[in-house]
Design a protein around this motif. Sequence first.
Motif, PDB file in Angstrom:
ATOM      1  N   SER A 134       0.842  -1.187   0.000  1.00 12.91           N
ATOM      2  CA  SER A 134       0.000   0.000   0.000  1.00 12.91           C
ATOM      3  C   SER A 134       0.881   1.242   0.000  1.00 12.91           C
ATOM      4  O   SER A 134       2.101   1.160   0.198  1.00 12.91           O
ATOM      5  CB  SER A 134      -0.897   0.009   1.235  1.00 12.91           C
ATOM      6  N   GLU A 135       0.269   2.398  -0.193  1.00 12.52           N
ATOM      7  CA  GLU A 135       1.035   3.651  -0.197  1.00 12.52           C
ATOM      8  C   GLU A 135       1.745   3.858   1.133  1.00 12.52           C
ATOM      9  O   GLU A 135       2.904   4.273   1.180  1.00 12.52           O
ATOM     10  CB  GLU A 135       0.085   4.826  -0.482  1.00 12.52           C
ATOM     11  N   ARG A 136       1.045   3.559   2.237  1.00 14.14           N
ATOM     12  CA  ARG A 136       1.646   3.735   3.559  1.00 14.14           C
ATOM     13  C   ARG A 136       2.772   2.722   3.779  1.00 14.14           C
ATOM     14  O   ARG A 136       3.810   3.052   4.371  1.00 14.14           O
ATOM     15  CB  ARG A 136       0.585   3.567   4.641  1.00 14.14           C
ATOM     16  N   GLU A 137       2.602   1.503   3.302  1.00 16.64           N
ATOM     17  CA  GLU A 137       3.646   0.493   3.443  1.00 16.64           C
ATOM     18  C   GLU A 137       4.890   0.879   2.647  1.00 16.64           C
ATOM     19  O   GLU A 137       6.009   0.601   3.069  1.00 16.64           O
ATOM     20  CB  GLU A 137       3.122  -0.871   2.990  1.00 16.64           C
ATOM     21  N   ILE A 138       4.698   1.549   1.521  1.00 15.89           N
ATOM     22  CA  ILE A 138       5.837   2.024   0.743  1.00 15.89           C
ATOM     23  C   ILE A 138       6.566   3.132   1.502  1.00 15.89           C
ATOM     24  O   ILE A 138       7.799   3.197   1.508  1.00 15.89           O
ATOM     25  CB  ILE A 138       5.368   2.531  -0.643  1.00 15.89           C
ATOM     26  N   GLU A 139       5.788   3.999   2.190  1.00 17.96           N
ATOM     27  CA  GLU A 139       6.412   5.057   3.001  1.00 17.96           C
ATOM     28  C   GLU A 139       7.251   4.436   4.115  1.00 17.96           C
ATOM     29  O   GLU A 139       8.386   4.861   4.370  1.00 17.96           O
ATOM     30  CB  GLU A 139       5.332   5.965   3.596  1.00 17.96           C
ATOM     31  N   VAL A 140       6.680   3.446   4.777  1.00 12.74           N
ATOM     32  CA  VAL A 140       7.397   2.766   5.857  1.00 12.74           C
ATOM     33  C   VAL A 140       8.639   2.063   5.304  1.00 12.74           C
ATOM     34  O   VAL A 140       9.723   2.132   5.889  1.00 12.74           O
ATOM     35  CB  VAL A 140       6.477   1.747   6.572  1.00 12.74           C
ATOM     36  N   SER A 141       8.485   1.427   4.142  1.00 14.49           N
ATOM     37  CA  SER A 141       9.611   0.736   3.510  1.00 14.49           C
ATOM     38  C   SER A 141      10.747   1.700   3.191  1.00 14.49           C
ATOM     39  O   SER A 141      11.923   1.394   3.405  1.00 14.49           O
ATOM     40  CB  SER A 141       9.157   0.039   2.220  1.00 14.49           C
ATOM     41  N   SER A 142      10.395   2.878   2.687  1.00 22.92           N
ATOM     42  CA  SER A 142      11.399   3.887   2.338  1.00 22.92           C
ATOM     43  C   SER A 142      12.184   4.320   3.569  1.00 22.92           C
ATOM     44  O   SER A 142      13.403   4.511   3.514  1.00 22.92           O
ATOM     45  CB  SER A 142      10.733   5.096   1.685  1.00 22.92           C
ATOM     46  N   LEU A 143      11.492   4.466   4.699  1.00 28.94           N
ATOM     47  CA  LEU A 143      12.159   4.872   5.934  1.00 28.94           C
ATOM     48  C   LEU A 143      13.004   3.729   6.501  1.00 28.94           C
ATOM     49  O   LEU A 143      14.057   3.966   7.102  1.00 28.94           O
ATOM     50  CB  LEU A 143      11.121   5.338   6.958  1.00 28.94           C
ATOM     51  N   LEU A 144      12.555   2.496   6.301  1.00 27.17           N
ATOM     52  CA  LEU A 144      13.366   1.341   6.703  1.00 27.17           C
ATOM     53  C   LEU A 144      14.683   1.331   5.937  1.00 27.17           C
ATOM     54  O   LEU A 144      15.757   1.105   6.506  1.00 27.17           O
ATOM     55  CB  LEU A 144      12.600   0.048   6.431  1.00 27.17           C
ATOM     56  N   ILE A 145      14.584   1.587   4.634  1.00 25.00           N
ATOM     57  CA  ILE A 145      15.771   1.598   3.777  1.00 25.00           C
ATOM     58  C   ILE A 145      16.763   2.661   4.236  1.00 25.00           C
ATOM     59  O   ILE A 145      17.981   2.471   4.169  1.00 25.00           O
ATOM     60  CB  ILE A 145      15.362   1.844   2.307  1.00 25.00           C
ATOM     61  N   GLU A 146      16.240   3.779   4.732  1.00 28.27           N
ATOM     62  CA  GLU A 146      17.104   4.873   5.202  1.00 28.27           C
ATOM     63  C   GLU A 146      17.722   4.568   6.560  1.00 28.27           C
ATOM     64  O   GLU A 146      18.536   5.337   7.065  1.00 28.27           O
ATOM     65  CB  GLU A 146      16.301   6.169   5.279  1.00 28.27           C
ATOM     66  N   GLY A 147      17.332   3.443   7.171  1.00 31.01           N
ATOM     67  CA  GLY A 147      17.944   3.029   8.427  1.00 31.01           C
ATOM     68  C   GLY A 147      17.274   3.537   9.682  1.00 31.01           C
ATOM     69  O   GLY A 147      17.841   3.480  10.767  1.00 31.01           O
ATOM     70  N   HIS A 148      16.038   4.022   9.560  1.00 25.16           N
ATOM     71  CA  HIS A 148      15.341   4.564  10.727  1.00 25.16           C
ATOM     72  C   HIS A 148      14.804   3.450  11.623  1.00 25.16           C
ATOM     73  O   HIS A 148      14.395   2.384  11.144  1.00 25.16           O
ATOM     74  CB  HIS A 148      14.188   5.459  10.295  1.00 25.16           C
ATOM     75  N   SER A 149      14.774   3.702  12.912  1.00 23.89           N
ATOM     76  CA  SER A 149      14.207   2.757  13.870  1.00 23.89           C
ATOM     77  C   SER A 149      12.685   2.873  13.844  1.00 23.89           C
ATOM     78  O   SER A 149      12.128   3.823  13.268  1.00 23.89           O
ATOM     79  CB  SER A 149      14.715   3.068  15.281  1.00 23.89           C
ATOM     80  N   ASN A 150      12.003   1.937  14.491  1.00 22.74           N
ATOM     81  CA  ASN A 150      10.539   1.985  14.553  1.00 22.74           C
ATOM     82  C   ASN A 150      10.057   3.289  15.199  1.00 22.74           C
ATOM     83  O   ASN A 150       9.084   3.894  14.754  1.00 22.74           O
ATOM     84  CB  ASN A 150      10.002   0.791  15.347  1.00 22.74           C
ATOM     85  N   LYS A 151      10.757   3.711  16.243  1.00 23.48           N
ATOM     86  CA  LYS A 151      10.382   4.942  16.949  1.00 23.48           C
ATOM     87  C   LYS A 151      10.514   6.154  16.032  1.00 23.48           C
ATOM     88  O   LYS A 151       9.652   7.039  16.007  1.00 23.48           O
ATOM     89  CB  LYS A 151      11.271   5.112  18.189  1.00 23.48           C
ATOM     90  N   GLN A 152      11.600   6.198  15.244  1.00 21.82           N
ATOM     91  CA  GLN A 152      11.819   7.315  14.328  1.00 21.82           C
ATOM     92  C   GLN A 152      10.775   7.319  13.207  1.00 21.82           C
ATOM     93  O   GLN A 152      10.286   8.375  12.812  1.00 21.82           O
ATOM     94  CB  GLN A 152      13.220   7.237  13.734  1.00 21.82           C
ATOM     95  N   ILE A 153      10.437   6.126  12.711  1.00 18.92           N
ATOM     96  CA  ILE A 153       9.418   6.027  11.660  1.00 18.92           C
ATOM     97  C   ILE A 153       8.084   6.524  12.191  1.00 18.92           C
ATOM     98  O   ILE A 153       7.359   7.269  11.513  1.00 18.92           O
ATOM     99  CB  ILE A 153       9.293   4.571  11.167  1.00 18.92           C
ATOM    100  N   ALA A 154       7.746   6.128  13.412  1.00 19.38           N
ATOM    101  CA  ALA A 154       6.487   6.554  14.027  1.00 19.38           C
ATOM    102  C   ALA A 154       6.421   8.081  14.128  1.00 19.38           C
ATOM    103  O   ALA A 154       5.392   8.699  13.823  1.00 19.38           O
ATOM    104  CB  ALA A 154       6.345   5.926  15.408  1.00 19.38           C
ATOM    105  N   ALA A 155       7.537   8.687  14.538  1.00 17.05           N
ATOM    106  CA  ALA A 155       7.575  10.146  14.687  1.00 17.05           C
ATOM    107  C   ALA A 155       7.433  10.848  13.340  1.00 17.05           C
ATOM    108  O   ALA A 155       6.717  11.853  13.221  1.00 17.05           O
ATOM    109  CB  ALA A 155       8.880  10.558  15.363  1.00 17.05           C
ATOM    110  N   LYS A 156       8.091  10.320  12.319  1.00 16.38           N
ATOM    111  CA  LYS A 156       8.046  10.952  11.004  1.00 16.38           C
ATOM    112  C   LYS A 156       6.669  10.836  10.350  1.00 16.38           C
ATOM    113  O   LYS A 156       6.240  11.727   9.613  1.00 16.38           O
ATOM    114  CB  LYS A 156       9.114  10.342  10.079  1.00 16.38           C
TER     115      LYS A 156
END
Length: 211
Positions: free
Chosen positions: A154-176
Amino acid sequence: MIRVLIADDQTLMRDGLKTILDLEDDIEVVATCENGEQAIEQAIKLHPDVILMDIRMPVMNGVESVKKIKTSLPKIAVIMLTTFDDDEYIVEALSNGASGYLLKDIPADKLIEAIRDSLKGQLFIPTNIAAKLVAKLSHKESSKEILKKKLDLSEREIEVSSLLIEGHSNKQIAAKLFISEGTVKNYISNIYSKIGISDRTKAVLFLKENL
């Protein structure tokens, strides 16, 4: 306080790393070891946050050690250390769960930065090594079968995937993304299911290659 375990067969290297890290207010060296077997014993006993692991050591090398440590203590970040660009060993260590690798001649400030970044879930893998690692992992997972499943996101899963690729933690992804950590975990679980990979390092490398 970041608790660090150092595993290296060279006394000078162990002592040098400990001296450098002890100068930092937020880092504590909890133990030093001279082989991979000792590293496993001390990791189980002390539960450090980060292990600096030499690749080539007697008794048990760093590759075997990281495999056993990540199996029983998956939350410990393991950074591999090497004096040369030993692709085969490095790729094997990364495929077994290491967070990345550093050359031993790295400047002290970069080493300290890498230790702090490893706790945020960031990976430090040069492009040439990443490409070889992706190839290795793809072979293990049967790349043709994985590719059949890929990008059903989904669009949101792609956003999460992009942040995973950038090396962000779960907490950082949640904040962004202005969502809860629990929601992030649910999205990541869905992503894992869709691409057929359940290991975070493997998933990040797969997504990096295919998004």
